[in-house]
Design a protein around this motif. Sequence first.
Motif, PDB file in Angstrom:
ATOM      1  N   GLU A   1      -5.806   2.087 -10.636  1.00  9.91           N
ATOM      2  CA  GLU A   1      -5.632   2.269 -12.075  1.00  9.91           C
ATOM      3  C   GLU A   1      -6.963   2.196 -12.822  1.00  9.91           C
ATOM      4  O   GLU A   1      -7.146   2.878 -13.833  1.00  9.91           O
ATOM      5  CB  GLU A   1      -4.658   1.217 -12.613  1.00  9.91           C
ATOM      6  CG  GLU A   1      -3.217   1.458 -12.154  1.00  9.91           C
ATOM      7  CD  GLU A   1      -2.261   0.402 -12.663  1.00  9.91           C
ATOM      8  OE1 GLU A   1      -2.747  -0.655 -13.146  1.00  9.91           O
ATOM      9  OE2 GLU A   1      -1.042   0.613 -12.570  1.00  9.91           O
ATOM     10  N   ARG A   2      -7.890   1.403 -12.331  1.00  8.29           N
ATOM     11  CA  ARG A   2      -9.211   1.324 -12.959  1.00  8.29           C
ATOM     12  C   ARG A   2      -9.914   2.681 -12.944  1.00  8.29           C
ATOM     13  O   ARG A   2     -10.738   2.970 -13.799  1.00  8.29           O
ATOM     14  CB  ARG A   2     -10.080   0.302 -12.224  1.00  8.29           C
ATOM     15  CG  ARG A   2      -9.798  -1.141 -12.567  1.00  8.29           C
ATOM     16  CD  ARG A   2     -10.711  -2.052 -11.769  1.00  8.29           C
ATOM     17  NE  ARG A   2     -10.491  -3.456 -12.114  1.00  8.29           N
ATOM     18  CZ  ARG A   2     -11.091  -4.468 -11.493  1.00  8.29           C
ATOM     19  NH1 ARG A   2     -11.958  -4.218 -10.514  1.00  8.29           N
ATOM     20  NH2 ARG A   2     -10.850  -5.709 -11.858  1.00  8.29           N
TER      21      ARG A   2
ATOM     22  N   ALA B   1      -0.891  -5.099  -4.841  1.00  8.23           N
ATOM     23  CA  ALA B   1      -1.329  -5.352  -6.218  1.00  8.23           C
ATOM     24  C   ALA B   1      -2.828  -5.093  -6.372  1.00  8.23           C
ATOM     25  O   ALA B   1      -3.280  -4.540  -7.384  1.00  8.23           O
ATOM     26  CB  ALA B   1      -1.001  -6.783  -6.619  1.00  8.23           C
ATOM     27  N   ILE B   2      -3.611  -5.455  -5.368  1.00  7.31           N
ATOM     28  CA  ILE B   2      -5.058  -5.242  -5.428  1.00  7.31           C
ATOM     29  C   ILE B   2      -5.368  -3.745  -5.416  1.00  7.31           C
ATOM     30  O   ILE B   2      -6.183  -3.253  -6.214  1.00  7.31           O
ATOM     31  CB  ILE B   2      -5.756  -5.951  -4.258  1.00  7.31           C
ATOM     32  CG1 ILE B   2      -5.613  -7.473  -4.403  1.00  7.31           C
ATOM     33  CG2 ILE B   2      -7.226  -5.549  -4.177  1.00  7.31           C
ATOM     34  CD1 ILE B   2      -6.097  -8.262  -3.201  1.00  7.31           C
TER      35      ILE B   2
ATOM     36  N   ARG C   1      -3.398  -1.286  -6.224  1.00  2.65           N
ATOM     37  CA  ARG C   1      -2.908  -0.676  -7.463  1.00  2.65           C
ATOM     38  C   ARG C   1      -3.885  -0.893  -8.606  1.00  2.65           C
ATOM     39  O   ARG C   1      -4.191   0.024  -9.370  1.00  2.65           O
ATOM     40  CB  ARG C   1      -1.546  -1.254  -7.818  1.00  2.65           C
ATOM     41  CG  ARG C   1      -0.970  -0.662  -9.089  1.00  2.65           C
ATOM     42  CD  ARG C   1       0.369  -1.261  -9.408  1.00  2.65           C
ATOM     43  NE  ARG C   1       0.996  -0.564 -10.519  1.00  2.65           N
ATOM     44  CZ  ARG C   1       2.211  -0.855 -10.974  1.00  2.65           C
ATOM     45  NH1 ARG C   1       2.914  -1.819 -10.412  1.00  2.65           N
ATOM     46  NH2 ARG C   1       2.727  -0.195 -11.985  1.00  2.65           N
ATOM     47  N   ARG C   2      -4.402  -2.114  -8.719  1.00  4.18           N
ATOM     48  CA  ARG C   2      -5.344  -2.428  -9.791  1.00  4.18           C
ATOM     49  C   ARG C   2      -6.597  -1.564  -9.681  1.00  4.18           C
ATOM     50  O   ARG C   2      -7.090  -1.025 -10.670  1.00  4.18           O
ATOM     51  CB  ARG C   2      -5.716  -3.910  -9.729  1.00  4.18           C
ATOM     52  CG  ARG C   2      -6.655  -4.343 -10.850  1.00  4.18           C
ATOM     53  CD  ARG C   2      -7.052  -5.786 -10.701  1.00  4.18           C
ATOM     54  NE  ARG C   2      -7.881  -5.992  -9.527  1.00  4.18           N
ATOM     55  CZ  ARG C   2      -7.664  -6.942  -8.619  1.00  4.18           C
ATOM     56  NH1 ARG C   2      -6.632  -7.757  -8.735  1.00  4.18           N
ATOM     57  NH2 ARG C   2      -8.468  -7.077  -7.590  1.00  4.18           N
ATOM     58  N   GLU C   3      -7.121  -1.441  -8.460  1.00  2.77           N
ATOM     59  CA  GLU C   3      -8.335  -0.647  -8.262  1.00  2.77           C
ATOM     60  C   GLU C   3      -8.078   0.835  -8.522  1.00  2.77           C
ATOM     61  O   GLU C   3      -8.947   1.542  -9.046  1.00  2.77           O
ATOM     62  CB  GLU C   3      -8.873  -0.855  -6.839  1.00  2.77           C
ATOM     63  CG  GLU C   3      -9.359  -2.268  -6.557  1.00  2.77           C
ATOM     64  CD  GLU C   3     -10.483  -2.688  -7.483  1.00  2.77           C
ATOM     65  OE1 GLU C   3     -11.327  -1.827  -7.828  1.00  2.77           O
ATOM     66  OE2 GLU C   3     -10.527  -3.869  -7.877  1.00  2.77           O
TER      67      GLU C   3
ATOM     68  N   GLU D   1       4.146   1.461  -7.026  1.00  2.00           N
ATOM     69  CA  GLU D   1       3.596   0.193  -6.575  1.00  2.00           C
ATOM     70  C   GLU D   1       2.299   0.420  -5.820  1.00  2.00           C
ATOM     71  O   GLU D   1       1.608   1.388  -5.991  1.00  2.00           O
ATOM     72  CB  GLU D   1       4.605  -0.539  -5.679  1.00  2.00           C
ATOM     73  CG  GLU D   1       5.848  -1.017  -6.423  1.00  2.00           C
ATOM     74  CD  GLU D   1       6.771  -1.775  -5.515  1.00  2.00           C
ATOM     75  OE1 GLU D   1       6.513  -1.811  -4.304  1.00  2.00           O
ATOM     76  OE2 GLU D   1       7.740  -2.327  -6.009  1.00  2.00           O
ATOM     77  N   THR D   2       1.999  -0.541  -4.925  1.00  2.00           N
ATOM     78  CA  THR D   2       0.748  -0.516  -4.168  1.00  2.00           C
ATOM     79  C   THR D   2       0.820  -0.990  -2.711  1.00  2.00           C
ATOM     80  O   THR D   2       1.878  -1.150  -2.190  1.00  2.00           O
ATOM     81  CB  THR D   2      -0.275  -1.341  -4.929  1.00  2.00           C
ATOM     82  OG1 THR D   2       0.399  -2.431  -5.485  1.00  2.00           O
ATOM     83  CG2 THR D   2      -0.890  -0.578  -6.027  1.00  2.00           C
TER      84      THR D   2
ATOM     85  N   THR E   1       0.655  -8.874  -2.433  1.00  2.00           N
ATOM     86  CA  THR E   1      -0.712  -9.137  -2.879  1.00  2.00           C
ATOM     87  C   THR E   1      -1.634  -7.971  -2.543  1.00  2.00           C
ATOM     88  O   THR E   1      -2.435  -7.522  -3.378  1.00  2.00           O
ATOM     89  CB  THR E   1      -1.250 -10.421  -2.220  1.00  2.00           C
ATOM     90  OG1 THR E   1      -0.434 -11.523  -2.614  1.00  2.00           O
ATOM     91  CG2 THR E   1      -2.699 -10.675  -2.627  1.00  2.00           C
TER      92      THR E   1
END
Length: 322
Positions: free
Chosen positions: A264-265, A257-258, A260-262, A307-308, A254
Amino acid sequence: MEFDADTAVRSAAQDAAGLVAAMPRLVLEARKIAASVYHGLHGRRRAGSGENFWQYRRFMDGEPSNRVDWRRSARDDHLYVREREWEAAHTVWIWPDLSTSMVFASPLVWETKRDRALIVAFALAELLVRGGERVGIPGIMNPSASRGIVEKMAEALVHAPSLPQSLPPAFSPSPLAEVVVLGDLWSPTKEVVASLIGLSASGAHGHVVQICDPAEETFPYSGRVEFREPESGLMLTIGRAETVREEYVDRVATHRAIIRREAERRTWSFLVHRTDRPASELLLALHARMSGGHGAVAPSEGGVTGETGRDESGHGESGRAA
């Protein structure tokens, strides 16, 4: 139980002394790895002041007229400038996390996370400077293109007022700069994300690398185990460690994933590197991403992955059987 002030000071002094003692070996290892991957890699070609032709572009108002390529312009109704190759003479900021949590190596590996972060930081700097880059360490070393960049970085770190902590200090890199963060990223998720937001606010591009021990991913503990959070000194004893493995792995996923999302943004890359894999894998993966070939390196299983990061309360933990 928490560390008292004297214990914290002694721990910091031991970390610093250990770093000084290890530095000559780490410098040699970094040079060896950089040399092994240097051949076959190509510089990051950009338009600038190099001697080789790069491309033609439209002439812009305000530019000196002596920049116009009249032969090319004669073929068209526009004026053109002959741009030349630039071997990336801009700044790359590299941040190696040397906090206490990085001085950890489980029985599964031969090297601490701190040593791996430094080896990769030094080797990457060597490759970048050979390609015409300038390399700096935020708050510790101004950007330099010195041929002795590895020794310069090592000296700056050894003589720094304090060792680099988990996340880089707040600063505003140039929009044309790149930032490379090498650490275990076991700070709370919100702190990692806040750091990423701050570093990318100017438009700078970057790469965040989580360096972790394989034990921190797989949680291979069972029975009664006592864990100590290395930076705060907090202790946690679990009677049957194997019963929390699944929850631990889920929280790590988790957290990653957070982050990684930030990343990629903001068009930043995010990588995970385990210390049971060769440092050269991470070096090649980073170089590929910094050269624009984000898919150019296919990581080995358990090596470098796209990954992250980790959970809201998570810090790197070291465990020992009670």
